[in-house]
Design a protein around this motif. Sequence first.
Motif, PDB file in Angstrom:
ATOM      1  N   ALA A  76       5.797  19.199 -53.012  1.00 14.51           N
ATOM      2  CA  ALA A  76       4.916  18.027 -53.055  1.00 14.51           C
ATOM      3  C   ALA A  76       4.689  17.475 -51.650  1.00 14.51           C
ATOM      4  O   ALA A  76       3.554  17.130 -51.282  1.00 14.51           O
ATOM      5  CB  ALA A  76       5.505  16.954 -53.968  1.00 14.51           C
ATOM      6  N   ARG A  77       5.728  17.411 -50.842  1.00 11.88           N
ATOM      7  CA  ARG A  77       5.597  16.916 -49.471  1.00 11.88           C
ATOM      8  C   ARG A  77       4.689  17.822 -48.649  1.00 11.88           C
ATOM      9  O   ARG A  77       3.782  17.359 -47.947  1.00 11.88           O
ATOM     10  CB  ARG A  77       6.989  16.813 -48.822  1.00 11.88           C
ATOM     11  CG  ARG A  77       6.952  16.389 -47.356  1.00 11.88           C
ATOM     12  CD  ARG A  77       8.349  16.288 -46.754  1.00 11.88           C
ATOM     13  NE  ARG A  77       9.200  17.426 -47.000  1.00 11.88           N
ATOM     14  CZ  ARG A  77       9.101  18.619 -46.376  1.00 11.88           C
ATOM     15  NH1 ARG A  77       8.147  18.813 -45.487  1.00 11.88           N
ATOM     16  NH2 ARG A  77       9.951  19.595 -46.657  1.00 11.88           N
ATOM     17  N   ALA A  80       0.987  17.567 -49.644  1.00 11.68           N
ATOM     18  CA  ALA A  80       0.391  16.334 -49.126  1.00 11.68           C
ATOM     19  C   ALA A  80       0.102  16.468 -47.630  1.00 11.68           C
ATOM     20  O   ALA A  80      -0.979  16.095 -47.168  1.00 11.68           O
ATOM     21  CB  ALA A  80       1.322  15.154 -49.395  1.00 11.68           C
ATOM     22  N   ASN A  84      -3.600  17.216 -48.279  1.00 11.73           N
ATOM     23  CA  ASN A  84      -3.933  15.953 -48.962  1.00 11.73           C
ATOM     24  C   ASN A  84      -3.955  16.153 -50.472  1.00 11.73           C
ATOM     25  O   ASN A  84      -4.780  15.581 -51.177  1.00 11.73           O
ATOM     26  CB  ASN A  84      -5.281  15.395 -48.487  1.00 11.73           C
ATOM     27  CG  ASN A  84      -5.266  15.014 -47.034  1.00 11.73           C
ATOM     28  OD1 ASN A  84      -4.251  14.562 -46.515  1.00 11.73           O
ATOM     29  ND2 ASN A  84      -6.381  15.208 -46.358  1.00 11.73           N
ATOM     30  N   ALA A  86      -1.976  16.113 -54.194  1.00 12.72           N
ATOM     31  CA  ALA A  86      -0.886  15.516 -54.966  1.00 12.72           C
ATOM     32  C   ALA A  86      -0.770  16.246 -56.303  1.00 12.72           C
ATOM     33  O   ALA A  86      -1.788  16.551 -56.934  1.00 12.72           O
ATOM     34  CB  ALA A  86      -1.152  14.036 -55.204  1.00 12.72           C
ATOM     35  N   THR A  88      -0.271  16.466 -60.178  1.00 11.21           N
ATOM     36  CA  THR A  88      -0.473  15.558 -61.303  1.00 11.21           C
ATOM     37  C   THR A  88       0.275  16.051 -62.537  1.00 11.21           C
ATOM     38  O   THR A  88       0.219  15.403 -63.583  1.00 11.21           O
ATOM     39  CB  THR A  88      -1.976  15.383 -61.622  1.00 11.21           C
ATOM     40  OG1 THR A  88      -2.545  16.653 -61.923  1.00 11.21           O
ATOM     41  CG2 THR A  88      -2.710  14.741 -60.441  1.00 11.21           C
ATOM     42  N   PHE A 116      -3.704  18.959 -60.236  1.00 19.91           N
ATOM     43  CA  PHE A 116      -3.511  18.306 -58.946  1.00 19.91           C
ATOM     44  C   PHE A 116      -4.705  17.414 -58.658  1.00 19.91           C
ATOM     45  O   PHE A 116      -5.723  17.460 -59.358  1.00 19.91           O
ATOM     46  CB  PHE A 116      -3.385  19.361 -57.834  1.00 19.91           C
ATOM     47  CG  PHE A 116      -4.620  20.192 -57.674  1.00 19.91           C
ATOM     48  CD1 PHE A 116      -5.612  19.823 -56.776  1.00 19.91           C
ATOM     49  CD2 PHE A 116      -4.822  21.321 -58.456  1.00 19.91           C
ATOM     50  CE1 PHE A 116      -6.775  20.574 -56.653  1.00 19.91           C
ATOM     51  CE2 PHE A 116      -5.978  22.075 -58.335  1.00 19.91           C
ATOM     52  CZ  PHE A 116      -6.961  21.696 -57.436  1.00 19.91           C
ATOM     53  N   SER A 117      -4.585  16.617 -57.624  1.00 16.80           N
ATOM     54  CA  SER A 117      -5.728  15.861 -57.099  1.00 16.80           C
ATOM     55  C   SER A 117      -5.706  15.985 -55.586  1.00 16.80           C
ATOM     56  O   SER A 117      -4.647  16.162 -54.986  1.00 16.80           O
ATOM     57  CB  SER A 117      -5.670  14.389 -57.520  1.00 16.80           C
ATOM     58  OG  SER A 117      -4.548  13.759 -56.935  1.00 16.80           O
ATOM     59  N   GLN A 118      -6.884  15.921 -55.000  1.00 16.85           N
ATOM     60  CA  GLN A 118      -6.987  15.943 -53.546  1.00 16.85           C
ATOM     61  C   GLN A 118      -7.644  14.636 -53.119  1.00 16.85           C
ATOM     62  O   GLN A 118      -8.772  14.345 -53.509  1.00 16.85           O
ATOM     63  CB  GLN A 118      -7.779  17.150 -53.056  1.00 16.85           C
ATOM     64  CG  GLN A 118      -7.774  17.272 -51.541  1.00 16.85           C
ATOM     65  CD  GLN A 118      -8.476  18.517 -51.041  1.00 16.85           C
ATOM     66  OE1 GLN A 118      -9.498  18.917 -51.572  1.00 16.85           O
ATOM     67  NE2 GLN A 118      -7.925  19.113 -49.990  1.00 16.85           N
ATOM     68  N   THR A 119      -6.912  13.854 -52.332  1.00 13.95           N
ATOM     69  CA  THR A 119      -7.400  12.529 -51.944  1.00 13.95           C
ATOM     70  C   THR A 119      -8.583  12.606 -50.984  1.00 13.95           C
ATOM     71  O   THR A 119      -9.442  11.741 -51.001  1.00 13.95           O
ATOM     72  CB  THR A 119      -6.272  11.706 -51.298  1.00 13.95           C
ATOM     73  OG1 THR A 119      -5.749  12.441 -50.179  1.00 13.95           O
ATOM     74  CG2 THR A 119      -5.147  11.464 -52.308  1.00 13.95           C
TER      75      THR A 119
END
Length: 164
Positions: A76-77, A80, A84, A86, A88, A116-119
Amino acid sequence: MTSPEDAFRQTGWAGLRGRLFHLYFVLRRPMTLGVRGLIHDTATNSVFLIRHTYVPGWQLPGGGVEVGETMVEALARELAEEGNIALTAPPVLKSMHFNRRSSRRDHVGFYLIERFSQTAPKQPDHEIAEAGFFPLDRLPEGTTPATLRRIAEVFQGEPPSHHW
């Protein structure tokens, strides 16, 4: 005769830096453990790949598991930091690999991520030169052999290799 892997071998300053990095971990820990994630966007049938500033080739995002960190926390780190991205939903551990090309003591946990999501799109920085999603039938030139093997294992039913 050279192997396809030779084109992705670290040379020059980047190679020395990589060897020093692994020496540091050899002195700190008897074994190193890393994680890589195959991020699959099912809607577009594409995968997320990165190109580092210090090693050649397009590859899966990931990195080392730090002391006191679980493999999923490390994944997860790294996602990110490098994309970018995360999680889900929990990632799926697909296989474990001995990464003998890095050192005699390096192992990698390989995960499939489909939720997942990408900010925001990943912008270049000191570590990541380029990053993005690529359709499975149009992967970028210079995709590393290990990345191609992991993709074939997941999407083409190839048996998982014990080696990265």
